[in-house]
Design a protein around this motif. Structure first.
Motif, PDB file in Angstrom:
ATOM      1  N   VAL A   7       0.860  -1.189   0.000  1.00 21.25           N
ATOM      2  CA  VAL A   7       0.000   0.000   0.000  1.00 21.25           C
ATOM      3  C   VAL A   7       0.890   1.230   0.000  1.00 21.25           C
ATOM      4  O   VAL A   7       1.849   1.314   0.771  1.00 21.25           O
ATOM      5  CB  VAL A   7      -0.932   0.015   1.226  1.00 21.25           C
ATOM      6  CG1 VAL A   7      -1.818   1.244   1.221  1.00 21.25           C
ATOM      7  CG2 VAL A   7      -1.772  -1.247   1.275  1.00 21.25           C
ATOM      8  N   THR A   8       0.593   2.167  -0.878  1.00 21.51           N
ATOM      9  CA  THR A   8       1.328   3.419  -0.952  1.00 21.51           C
ATOM     10  C   THR A   8       0.335   4.576  -0.914  1.00 21.51           C
ATOM     11  O   THR A   8      -0.615   4.609  -1.695  1.00 21.51           O
ATOM     12  CB  THR A   8       2.170   3.499  -2.238  1.00 21.51           C
ATOM     13  OG1 THR A   8       3.048   2.365  -2.268  1.00 21.51           O
ATOM     14  CG2 THR A   8       2.993   4.768  -2.283  1.00 21.51           C
ATOM     15  N   PHE A   9       0.568   5.493   0.024  1.00 22.11           N
ATOM     16  CA  PHE A   9      -0.251   6.701   0.159  1.00 22.11           C
ATOM     17  C   PHE A   9       0.535   7.868  -0.423  1.00 22.11           C
ATOM     18  O   PHE A   9       1.745   7.965  -0.215  1.00 22.11           O
ATOM     19  CB  PHE A   9      -0.561   6.987   1.630  1.00 22.11           C
ATOM     20  CG  PHE A   9      -1.383   5.919   2.284  1.00 22.11           C
ATOM     21  CD1 PHE A   9      -2.761   5.932   2.200  1.00 22.11           C
ATOM     22  CD2 PHE A   9      -0.771   4.883   2.980  1.00 22.11           C
ATOM     23  CE1 PHE A   9      -3.527   4.937   2.799  1.00 22.11           C
ATOM     24  CE2 PHE A   9      -1.519   3.886   3.585  1.00 22.11           C
ATOM     25  CZ  PHE A   9      -2.897   3.910   3.489  1.00 22.11           C
ATOM     26  N   PHE A  10      -0.150   8.765  -1.133  1.00 25.35           N
ATOM     27  CA  PHE A  10       0.477   9.924  -1.765  1.00 25.35           C
ATOM     28  C   PHE A  10      -0.131  11.191  -1.171  1.00 25.35           C
ATOM     29  O   PHE A  10      -1.356  11.358  -1.165  1.00 25.35           O
ATOM     30  CB  PHE A  10       0.225   9.912  -3.279  1.00 25.35           C
ATOM     31  CG  PHE A  10       0.827   8.719  -3.970  1.00 25.35           C
ATOM     32  CD1 PHE A  10       2.085   8.798  -4.536  1.00 25.35           C
ATOM     33  CD2 PHE A  10       0.135   7.517  -4.037  1.00 25.35           C
ATOM     34  CE1 PHE A  10       2.648   7.692  -5.170  1.00 25.35           C
ATOM     35  CE2 PHE A  10       0.687   6.409  -4.674  1.00 25.35           C
ATOM     36  CZ  PHE A  10       1.947   6.497  -5.241  1.00 25.35           C
ATOM     37  N   THR A  11       0.718  12.091  -0.686  1.00 25.67           N
ATOM     38  CA  THR A  11       0.240  13.327  -0.092  1.00 25.67           C
ATOM     39  C   THR A  11       1.310  14.408  -0.265  1.00 25.67           C
ATOM     40  O   THR A  11       2.256  14.226  -1.021  1.00 25.67           O
ATOM     41  CB  THR A  11      -0.146  13.103   1.397  1.00 25.67           C
ATOM     42  OG1 THR A  11      -0.747  14.287   1.916  1.00 25.67           O
ATOM     43  CG2 THR A  11       1.022  12.679   2.241  1.00 25.67           C
ATOM     44  N   LEU A  22       0.445  14.728   7.476  1.00 22.32           N
ATOM     45  CA  LEU A  22      -0.426  13.567   7.283  1.00 22.32           C
ATOM     46  C   LEU A  22       0.403  12.310   7.052  1.00 22.32           C
ATOM     47  O   LEU A  22       0.082  11.242   7.577  1.00 22.32           O
ATOM     48  CB  LEU A  22      -1.387  13.803   6.113  1.00 22.32           C
ATOM     49  CG  LEU A  22      -2.320  12.639   5.776  1.00 22.32           C
ATOM     50  CD1 LEU A  22      -3.179  12.248   6.976  1.00 22.32           C
ATOM     51  CD2 LEU A  22      -3.183  12.992   4.579  1.00 22.32           C
ATOM     52  N   ALA A  23       1.490  12.419   6.298  1.00 19.38           N
ATOM     53  CA  ALA A  23       2.335  11.254   6.024  1.00 19.38           C
ATOM     54  C   ALA A  23       2.914  10.695   7.330  1.00 19.38           C
ATOM     55  O   ALA A  23       2.898   9.478   7.558  1.00 19.38           O
ATOM     56  CB  ALA A  23       3.449  11.623   5.056  1.00 19.38           C
ATOM     57  N   VAL A  35       1.961  -2.737  12.668  1.00 17.29           N
ATOM     58  CA  VAL A  35       2.540  -3.004  11.349  1.00 17.29           C
ATOM     59  C   VAL A  35       4.057  -3.127  11.506  1.00 17.29           C
ATOM     60  O   VAL A  35       4.673  -2.383  12.263  1.00 17.29           O
ATOM     61  CB  VAL A  35       2.165  -1.872  10.363  1.00 17.29           C
ATOM     62  CG1 VAL A  35       2.953  -1.965   9.074  1.00 17.29           C
ATOM     63  CG2 VAL A  35       0.668  -1.908  10.094  1.00 17.29           C
ATOM     64  N   GLY A  36       4.656  -4.062  10.775  1.00 18.78           N
ATOM     65  CA  GLY A  36       6.074  -4.347  10.900  1.00 18.78           C
ATOM     66  C   GLY A  36       7.012  -3.286  10.368  1.00 18.78           C
ATOM     67  O   GLY A  36       8.187  -3.267  10.702  1.00 18.78           O
ATOM     68  N   GLY A  37       6.536  -2.381   9.545  1.00 20.96           N
ATOM     69  CA  GLY A  37       7.394  -1.324   9.018  1.00 20.96           C
ATOM     70  C   GLY A  37       6.670  -0.469   8.001  1.00 20.96           C
ATOM     71  O   GLY A  37       5.696  -0.894   7.381  1.00 20.96           O
ATOM     72  N   ALA A  38       7.140   0.748   7.861  1.00 18.91           N
ATOM     73  CA  ALA A  38       6.605   1.687   6.876  1.00 18.91           C
ATOM     74  C   ALA A  38       7.749   2.592   6.443  1.00 18.91           C
ATOM     75  O   ALA A  38       8.654   2.857   7.231  1.00 18.91           O
ATOM     76  CB  ALA A  38       5.470   2.521   7.468  1.00 18.91           C
ATOM     77  N   THR A  39       7.704   3.058   5.213  1.00 13.77           N
ATOM     78  CA  THR A  39       8.743   3.941   4.695  1.00 13.77           C
ATOM     79  C   THR A  39       8.101   5.232   4.206  1.00 13.77           C
ATOM     80  O   THR A  39       7.177   5.202   3.398  1.00 13.77           O
ATOM     81  CB  THR A  39       9.508   3.271   3.538  1.00 13.77           C
ATOM     82  OG1 THR A  39      10.076   2.044   4.017  1.00 13.77           O
ATOM     83  CG2 THR A  39      10.615   4.170   3.018  1.00 13.77           C
ATOM     84  N   LEU A  40       8.604   6.348   4.707  1.00 14.46           N
ATOM     85  CA  LEU A  40       8.169   7.674   4.280  1.00 14.46           C
ATOM     86  C   LEU A  40       9.232   8.222   3.346  1.00 14.46           C
ATOM     87  O   LEU A  40      10.396   8.333   3.716  1.00 14.46           O
ATOM     88  CB  LEU A  40       7.996   8.594   5.486  1.00 14.46           C
ATOM     89  CG  LEU A  40       7.767  10.078   5.228  1.00 14.46           C
ATOM     90  CD1 LEU A  40       6.553  10.315   4.341  1.00 14.46           C
ATOM     91  CD2 LEU A  40       7.624  10.822   6.547  1.00 14.46           C
ATOM     92  N   MET A  41       8.834   8.512   2.106  1.00 17.05           N
ATOM     93  CA  MET A  41       9.769   9.011   1.099  1.00 17.05           C
ATOM     94  C   MET A  41       9.332  10.391   0.628  1.00 17.05           C
ATOM     95  O   MET A  41       8.139  10.673   0.558  1.00 17.05           O
ATOM     96  CB  MET A  41       9.806   8.061  -0.098  1.00 17.05           C
ATOM     97  CG  MET A  41      10.342   6.689   0.257  1.00 17.05           C
ATOM     98  SD  MET A  41      10.061   5.479  -1.038  1.00 17.05           S
ATOM     99  CE  MET A  41       8.412   4.929  -0.608  1.00 17.05           C
ATOM    100  N   GLN A  67       5.336  10.267   0.114  1.00 15.63           N
ATOM    101  CA  GLN A  67       4.796   8.944  -0.199  1.00 15.63           C
ATOM    102  C   GLN A  67       5.090   8.032   0.992  1.00 15.63           C
ATOM    103  O   GLN A  67       6.207   8.006   1.491  1.00 15.63           O
ATOM    104  CB  GLN A  67       5.506   8.479  -1.460  1.00 15.63           C
ATOM    105  CG  GLN A  67       5.146   7.177  -1.997  1.00 15.63           C
ATOM    106  CD  GLN A  67       5.887   6.948  -3.318  1.00 15.63           C
ATOM    107  OE1 GLN A  67       6.107   7.869  -4.099  1.00 15.63           O
ATOM    108  NE2 GLN A  67       6.280   5.729  -3.558  1.00 15.63           N
ATOM    109  N   VAL A  68       4.083   7.294   1.444  1.00 19.38           N
ATOM    110  CA  VAL A  68       4.246   6.317   2.523  1.00 19.38           C
ATOM    111  C   VAL A  68       3.926   4.946   1.949  1.00 19.38           C
ATOM    112  O   VAL A  68       2.836   4.736   1.426  1.00 19.38           O
ATOM    113  CB  VAL A  68       3.310   6.608   3.715  1.00 19.38           C
ATOM    114  CG1 VAL A  68       3.466   5.542   4.789  1.00 19.38           C
ATOM    115  CG2 VAL A  68       3.558   7.992   4.289  1.00 19.38           C
TER     116      VAL A  68
END
Length: 106
Positions: A7-11, A22-23, A35-41, A67-68
């Motif tokens: 899943v990728t969120f765009f903001t 929000l990200a 959740v085991g991990g998330a990446t904010l780019m 982007q998350v």
């Protein structure tokens, strides 16, 4: 190996919720849900559904694209989407079914 969703969120940097971007809020909520991990780019530039241009230029830093991304089990995905709905957050996302795991013991 597990099955789930990428899943990728765009903001943008300028979008906030509860006083933070929000990200970052999405990353923190994912962590709270286990959740085991998330990446904010950060993105260099782009445009959204409204056609507005967003960039990381010196003059437009607050509108920098963000982007998350996270690999989620089906249950984690469901829990996160319920949390976003409960918070009345409208954010664009993409979702793809994936297999994920580690190459060896970690």
């Amino acid at each position: 190996m597990m099955k789930g969703n990428l899943v990728t969120f765009f903001t943008q940097q300028s979008r906030t919720f509860e006083g933070i971007s929000l990200a970052k809020w999405i990353v923190e909520e994912a962590r709270k849900l286990g959740v085991g991990g998330a990446t904010l780019m950060t993105g260099q530039e782009g445009f959204g559904h409204d056609g507005r241009f967003h960039s990381d230029s010196y003059f437009d830093l607050e509108d920098q694209p963000l982007q998350v991304s996270m690999a989620l089990t089906f249950k984690e995905y469901e829990n996160l989407m319920v949390r976003l709905e409960e918070s009345h957050i409208c954010v664009f996302y993409t979702k793809s079914e994936i297999e994920f795991g580690f190459t060896s013991e970690h």
